[in-house]
Design a protein around this motif. Structure first.
Motif, mmCIF file in Angstrom:
data_model
loop_
_atom_site.group_PDB
_atom_site.id
_atom_site.type_symbol
_atom_site.label_atom_id
_atom_site.label_comp_id
_atom_site.label_asym_id
_atom_site.label_seq_id
_atom_site.Cartn_x
_atom_site.Cartn_y
_atom_site.Cartn_z
ATOM 1 N N ARG A 2 0.827 -1.210 0.000
ATOM 2 C CA ARG A 2 0.000 0.000 0.000
ATOM 3 C C ARG A 2 0.861 1.260 0.000
ATOM 4 N NH1 ARG A 2 -3.587 3.335 -1.171
ATOM 5 N NH2 ARG A 2 -4.594 4.534 0.443
ATOM 6 N N LEU A 3 1.927 1.267 0.765
ATOM 7 C CA LEU A 3 2.819 2.431 0.820
ATOM 8 C C LEU A 3 3.409 2.725 -0.549
ATOM 9 C CD1 LEU A 3 4.156 4.628 2.491
ATOM 10 C CD2 LEU A 3 5.948 2.994 3.074
ATOM 11 N N GLN A 8 3.573 6.201 -5.436
ATOM 12 C CA GLN A 8 3.402 6.363 -6.879
ATOM 13 C C GLN A 8 2.316 7.397 -7.193
ATOM 14 O OE1 GLN A 8 5.220 5.252 -9.404
ATOM 15 N NE2 GLN A 8 6.592 4.326 -7.926
ATOM 16 N N GLU A 9 1.233 7.359 -6.433
ATOM 17 C CA GLU A 9 0.154 8.331 -6.608
ATOM 18 C C GLU A 9 0.655 9.751 -6.336
ATOM 19 O OE1 GLU A 9 -4.129 9.422 -4.549
ATOM 20 O OE2 GLU A 9 -3.315 7.412 -4.299
ATOM 21 N N LEU A 10 1.436 9.906 -5.272
ATOM 22 C CA LEU A 10 1.987 11.222 -4.948
ATOM 23 C C LEU A 10 2.968 11.707 -5.998
ATOM 24 C CD1 LEU A 10 2.451 10.815 -1.101
ATOM 25 C CD2 LEU A 10 0.857 12.354 -2.269
ATOM 26 N N ILE A 11 3.794 10.815 -6.505
ATOM 27 C CA ILE A 11 4.751 11.188 -7.548
ATOM 28 C C ILE A 11 4.014 11.677 -8.785
ATOM 29 C CG2 ILE A 11 6.452 10.242 -9.186
ATOM 30 C CD1 ILE A 11 7.400 8.432 -6.799
ATOM 31 N N GLN A 16 2.483 16.723 -11.954
ATOM 32 C CA GLN A 16 1.516 17.535 -12.691
ATOM 33 C C GLN A 16 1.125 18.807 -11.955
ATOM 34 O OE1 GLN A 16 -1.701 14.833 -13.443
ATOM 35 N NE2 GLN A 16 -0.443 13.473 -14.667
ATOM 36 N N LEU A 17 1.611 18.980 -10.754
ATOM 37 C CA LEU A 17 1.240 20.104 -9.909
ATOM 38 C C LEU A 17 1.827 21.407 -10.443
ATOM 39 C CD1 LEU A 17 -0.209 20.876 -7.249
ATOM 40 C CD2 LEU A 17 1.964 20.488 -6.084
ATOM 41 N N GLU A 18 0.995 22.437 -10.532
ATOM 42 C CA GLU A 18 1.434 23.742 -11.017
ATOM 43 C C GLU A 18 1.364 24.820 -9.933
ATOM 44 O OE1 GLU A 18 2.726 24.313 -13.977
ATOM 45 O OE2 GLU A 18 2.412 22.257 -14.661
ATOM 46 N N LEU A 26 5.653 21.830 0.224
ATOM 47 C CA LEU A 26 6.144 20.449 0.239
ATOM 48 C C LEU A 26 7.667 20.405 0.350
ATOM 49 C CD1 LEU A 26 3.798 18.927 -2.467
ATOM 50 C CD2 LEU A 26 3.738 18.495 0.005
ATOM 51 N N LYS A 27 8.339 21.347 -0.295
ATOM 52 C CA LYS A 27 9.801 21.413 -0.180
ATOM 53 C C LYS A 27 10.212 21.729 1.252
ATOM 54 C CE LYS A 27 13.990 23.324 -2.195
ATOM 55 N NZ LYS A 27 14.730 22.708 -1.132
ATOM 56 N N ILE A 28 9.489 22.624 1.903
ATOM 57 C CA ILE A 28 9.781 22.959 3.306
ATOM 58 C C ILE A 28 9.625 21.723 4.182
ATOM 59 C CG2 ILE A 28 8.900 24.232 5.308
ATOM 60 C CD1 ILE A 28 8.277 26.538 3.302
#
Length: 75
Positions: A2-3, A8-11, A16-18, A26-28
């Motif tokens: 599951r992890l 993979q879903e997060l990647i 695609q995140l703008e 997320l970087k912080i």
């Protein structure tokens, strides 16, 4: 297993995140985890205020169950 699926879903989502504010946040979080510093010290005052409002809502029971939201909006 599951992890691995969640990763993979997060990647895929991140690729695609703008939204630059979300990316910076997320970087912080990532950098704080690596350096073992507290991420709270690295977020903006607006982000802190939003979190504090959310915690206050929880204390005052001004929340809606996730299942109720998913049911209402068919997700």
């Amino acid at each position: 297993m599951r992890l691995k699926a969640v990763k993979q879903e997060l990647i895929q989502w991140l690729s695609q995140l703008e939204d630059s504010a979300t990316i910076e946040y997320l970087k912080i979080v990532k950098d704080a985890q690596v350096s073992e510093s507290d991420w709270w010290d690295h977020i903006s005052d607006d982000q802190k205020a939003g979190i504090e409002r959310g915690l206050e809502d929880i204390k005052k029971e001004r929340t809606i169950a996730g299942e109720d939201v998913r049911s209402k909006y068919g997700i």
